[in-house]
Design a protein around this motif. Structure first.
Motif, PDB file in Angstrom:
ATOM      1  N   UNK A 101      46.405  20.422  16.530  1.00  0.00           N
ATOM      2  CA  UNK A 101      47.860  20.082  17.664  1.00  0.00           C
ATOM      3  C   UNK A 101      47.870  18.584  18.039  1.00  0.00           C
TER       4      UNK A 101
ATOM      5  N   UNK B 281      43.379  29.017  12.835  1.00  0.00           N
ATOM      6  CA  UNK B 281      44.573  28.289  13.165  1.00  0.00           C
ATOM      7  C   UNK B 281      44.871  27.070  12.407  1.00  0.00           C
TER       8      UNK B 281
ATOM      9  N   UNK C 134      48.085  24.992  33.775  1.00  0.00           N
ATOM     10  CA  UNK C 134      47.506  24.065  33.706  1.00  0.00           C
ATOM     11  C   UNK C 134      45.945  24.173  34.430  1.00  0.00           C
TER      12      UNK C 134
ATOM     13  N   UNK D 134      47.638  26.115   9.689  1.00  0.00           N
ATOM     14  CA  UNK D 134      48.625  24.948   9.643  1.00  0.00           C
ATOM     15  C   UNK D 134      48.514  24.589   8.354  1.00  0.00           C
TER      16      UNK D 134
ATOM     17  N   UNK E 157      43.775  16.205  33.043  1.00  0.00           N
ATOM     18  CA  UNK E 157      43.501  17.721  33.693  1.00  0.00           C
ATOM     19  C   UNK E 157      42.438  18.405  33.169  1.00  0.00           C
ATOM     20  N   UNK E 158      42.101  18.139  32.008  1.00  0.00           N
ATOM     21  CA  UNK E 158      40.909  18.975  31.333  1.00  0.00           C
ATOM     22  C   UNK E 158      39.421  18.348  31.835  1.00  0.00           C
TER      23      UNK E 158
ATOM     24  N   UNK F 221      42.116  26.883  33.528  1.00  0.00           N
ATOM     25  CA  UNK F 221      41.650  26.480  32.071  1.00  0.00           C
ATOM     26  C   UNK F 221      40.552  27.685  31.793  1.00  0.00           C
ATOM     27  N   UNK F 222      40.429  28.082  30.725  1.00  0.00           N
ATOM     28  CA  UNK F 222      39.292  29.077  30.285  1.00  0.00           C
ATOM     29  C   UNK F 222      37.991  28.622  30.437  1.00  0.00           C
TER      30      UNK F 222
ATOM     31  N   UNK G  22      49.727  18.405  25.301  1.00  0.00           N
ATOM     32  CA  UNK G  22      48.407  19.211  25.767  1.00  0.00           C
ATOM     33  C   UNK G  22      48.796  20.842  25.981  1.00  0.00           C
ATOM     34  N   UNK G  23      49.865  21.103  26.256  1.00  0.00           N
ATOM     35  CA  UNK G  23      50.373  22.368  26.704  1.00  0.00           C
ATOM     36  C   UNK G  23      50.007  23.326  25.568  1.00  0.00           C
ATOM     37  N   UNK G  24      49.976  22.960  24.184  1.00  0.00           N
ATOM     38  CA  UNK G  24      49.688  23.578  23.026  1.00  0.00           C
ATOM     39  C   UNK G  24      48.337  24.240  23.047  1.00  0.00           C
ATOM     40  N   UNK G  25      47.360  23.277  23.362  1.00  0.00           N
ATOM     41  CA  UNK G  25      46.107  23.783  23.281  1.00  0.00           C
ATOM     42  C   UNK G  25      45.393  24.065  24.609  1.00  0.00           C
ATOM     43  N   UNK G  26      46.283  23.960  25.719  1.00  0.00           N
ATOM     44  CA  UNK G  26      45.527  24.107  27.114  1.00  0.00           C
ATOM     45  C   UNK G  26      44.901  25.389  27.286  1.00  0.00           C
ATOM     46  N   UNK G  27      45.321  26.459  26.665  1.00  0.00           N
ATOM     47  CA  UNK G  27      45.018  27.816  26.708  1.00  0.00           C
ATOM     48  C   UNK G  27      43.499  27.760  26.169  1.00  0.00           C
ATOM     49  N   UNK G  28      43.013  27.141  25.350  1.00  0.00           N
ATOM     50  CA  UNK G  28      41.703  27.127  24.763  1.00  0.00           C
ATOM     51  C   UNK G  28      40.751  26.264  25.138  1.00  0.00           C
ATOM     52  N   UNK G  29      41.057  25.065  25.924  1.00  0.00           N
ATOM     53  CA  UNK G  29      39.982  24.108  26.094  1.00  0.00           C
ATOM     54  C   UNK G  29      39.518  24.563  27.602  1.00  0.00           C
ATOM     55  N   UNK G  30      38.341  24.255  27.701  1.00  0.00           N
ATOM     56  CA  UNK G  30      37.656  24.780  29.180  1.00  0.00           C
ATOM     57  C   UNK G  30      37.786  23.167  29.932  1.00  0.00           C
ATOM     58  N   UNK G  31      37.440  23.141  31.225  1.00  0.00           N
ATOM     59  CA  UNK G  31      37.159  22.058  31.624  1.00  0.00           C
ATOM     60  C   UNK G  31      35.911  21.279  31.067  1.00  0.00           C
TER      61      UNK G  31
ATOM     62  N   UNK H 111      50.423  34.143  21.800  1.00  0.00           N
ATOM     63  CA  UNK H 111      49.791  33.655  23.073  1.00  0.00           C
ATOM     64  C   UNK H 111      50.300  32.475  23.375  1.00  0.00           C
ATOM     65  N   UNK H 112      50.315  31.670  22.362  1.00  0.00           N
ATOM     66  CA  UNK H 112      50.841  30.347  22.385  1.00  0.00           C
ATOM     67  C   UNK H 112      52.303  30.253  22.990  1.00  0.00           C
TER      68      UNK H 112
ATOM     69  N   UNK I 134      35.643  31.371  20.023  1.00  0.00           N
ATOM     70  CA  UNK I 134      36.715  30.682  20.069  1.00  0.00           C
ATOM     71  C   UNK I 134      36.698  29.502  18.759  1.00  0.00           C
TER      72      UNK I 134
ATOM     73  N   UNK J 299      41.008  21.367  16.630  1.00  0.00           N
ATOM     74  CA  UNK J 299      42.332  21.990  16.981  1.00  0.00           C
ATOM     75  C   UNK J 299      43.273  21.373  16.533  1.00  0.00           C
TER      76      UNK J 299
ATOM     77  N   UNK K  86      43.113  33.278  26.525  1.00  0.00           N
ATOM     78  CA  UNK K  86      43.454  33.503  25.305  1.00  0.00           C
ATOM     79  C   UNK K  86      42.548  34.755  24.754  1.00  0.00           C
TER      80      UNK K  86
ATOM     81  N   UNK L 292      52.752  28.170  26.523  1.00  0.00           N
ATOM     82  CA  UNK L 292      52.861  26.757  26.214  1.00  0.00           C
ATOM     83  C   UNK L 292      54.291  26.458  27.092  1.00  0.00           C
TER      84      UNK L 292
END
Lengths: 181, 298
Positions: free
Chosen positions: A81, B83, B51, B87, A117-118, B54-55, A86-95, B41-42, B76, A79, B19, B46
């Motif tokens: 980032x 990505x 929060x 970058x 929070x992860x 989470x997926x 963390x908001x940038x990668x929050x959509x990708x990371x599971x718990x 999406x980001x 994923x 990742x 995502x 973002x």
């Protein structure tokens, strides 16, 4: 990379922690969030034990090496980032079951708290506190005390501090557990 | 952990937060589309307060987008690899980064040449039998060049030839750096010379940081040790750092050096701001800056 590798405590802080006997267990199904993956040395070893590792690293030069490691180890998710956002990668990371952090920043503890929070309730946090990055003049013990009290205020329990002085100077490994609610 | 996270997957509103609803790699063949979708999406997510959502692979399986855990993670991983590569590509294609990398190569080359020359000159001055120094080192002549022009074929002579050609390559590298730097920092290159401007840039880290520096910092950039020993033990403060290499500073008399480097740094700070925000050469400013710097040296 062969079938067997040496995990030297001088190179990896996590290895030093296990050598000193206070590292937590990693299970084969665990998901791990690794903040500050750098060039992927420690990540590659963790990936041998864990299920999935999310490796967060912002600096481009280590990222090149990290991607090479990712090509070999199929369970590392790179990742690119900033761990402080963390908001940038929050959509990708599971718990995740464990957060491991090894970042040379002044705001190390704040970054750890932001990423909490992860972590699932009861999950572990391993914070490799680089006391000299927090303050180059303050005593390492004082820096560590401040960090521990900050973690205590941030829903963490069972804090154990291990000094890695034998292998890494002025580094403390703080292992703690997120409270169950 | 399995049972904890599958709750509430049927919620209609939540689906758009994931995502995999917007960019599932299997469906979009084109990689460019994928990253674009992902960045969209980001941008949508973002900074939001998503929060708590989470997926998880269980969600992905229950929405029917993939069949099992492995499929979810490989998708994923694919996205994250894209990505990362994107970058890196953006980073690597930046002119600024390329210039800084070239400067590092130049520094290594310089170090290598000087270390090797030192050892070879020492060896040369020892003479053949080690008894009497045959060739005392004279000032103003280059023993390396002299040895390279000899017709011996021993290791040292060959090494000297390599060193001479290395110096030529270095000159080529410097030319390359100069043209790049003149393009990137037209005004500051004009004031302090492209090579010094590039060195200052390396010390500063990036053009953005560099252009936002106060002149007083630019003045002592590269004199880190002197500055810190001044701050901690009160030794005299450094008058100049890297800008000492500018001819007006090191040609000035000792008494005036401080003033010249101060004026130079002040004008350089303005030039950098023009470089960063306008990016073109400002001839009238350069003329005025030149006059100011000359005046300070008088």
């Amino acid at each position: 990379m062969g079938s067997l590798r040496v995990w030297p405590p001088e190179r990896s802080k996590l290895a030093a922690l296990y050598y000193l006997g206070s590292g937590p267990e990693i299970n084969a199904t665990d998901q791990i969030l690794y903040l500050g993956a750098a060039s992927g040395t420690t990540v590659s070893f963790i990936a041998d034990y864990a299920g999935v590792v999310y490796a967060v690293e912002i600096a481009p030069e280590p990222l090149v090496k990290l991607l090479q490691v990712c090509c070999v180890k199929k369970n590392i998710i790179p990742i690119p980032a900033d761990a402080a956002i963390p908001t940038i990668y929050a959509p990708l990371v599971s718990r995740v079951d464990l957060i491991y952090q090894d970042i040379a920043q002044k705001e190390q503890v704040e970054i750890a708290l932001m990423n909490l929070f992860f972590l699932k309730p009861g999950g572990m946090l391993i914070l490799m506190l680089k006391t000299r990055s927090v303050s180059s003049q303050q005593e390492p013990e004082l820096v560590c005390c401040d960090a521990v009290s900050a973690l205590q205020n941030g829903e963490l329990d069972e804090i154990t501090v291990t000094w890695l002085d034998k292998y890494h100077r002025d580094h403390a490994a703080i292992v703690c557990k997120k409270r169950n609610y | 952990m399995d049972s904890k996270h599958s709750d509430g997957t049927g919620d209609q509103k939540r689906t758009s937060h994931y995502w995999f609803d917007e960019c599932w790699p299997g469906e979009k063949a084109d990689s460019c589309d994928l990253t674009q979708l992902y960045s969209g999406f980001i941008a949508n997510n973002a900074g939001g307060d998503n929060f708590s959502i989470l997926p998880s692979w269980q969600d992905a399986v229950s929405t029917g987008i993939c069949n099992n855990k492995d499929e979810y993670y490989s998708a994923l991983r694919e996205i994250c690899m894209f990505w990362s590569r994107e970058k890196l590509q953006i980073y690597n294609s930046s002119e600024e980064v390329r210039l800084i990398k070239l400067m590092r190569i130049l520094r290594e080359t310089d170090q290598m040449i000087s270390r090797l020359s030192e050892q070879i000159i020492f060896w040369h001055s020892m003479g053949e039998n080690g008894s009497e120094p045959e060739h005392p080192v004279k000032k103003g002549h280059d023993p390396i060049r002299e040895m390279a022009s000899g017709n011996g074929s021993d290791g040292i002579t060959l090494l000297c030839r390599s060193l001479v050609s290395m110096k030529e390559s270095r000159a080529g590298l410097v030319r390359d750096i100069s043209t790049r730097c003149e393009k990137l920092l037209p005004n500051s290159s004009n004031i302090v010379g492209p090579l010094v401007a590039a060195r200052l840039l390396v010390e500063a880290g990036s053009i953005k940081d560099f252009s936002q520096m106060p002149a007083s910092k630019i003045q002592v950039l590269g004199a880190r040790n002197a500055l810190f020993s001044h701050l901690s033990s009160g030794s005299p403060p450094p008058k100049h750092g890297l800008i000492f290499e500018h001819k007006r500073v090191h040609a000035a008399s000792r008494r005036k050096r401080g003033r010249v480097s101060r004026t130079l740094a002040a004008n350089l700070a303005i030039a950098l701001r023009i470089d960063y925000y306008r990016g073109i050469k400002d001839v009238t400013f350069l003329e005025r800056a030149r006059l100011r710097i000359e005046k300070a040296g008088r």
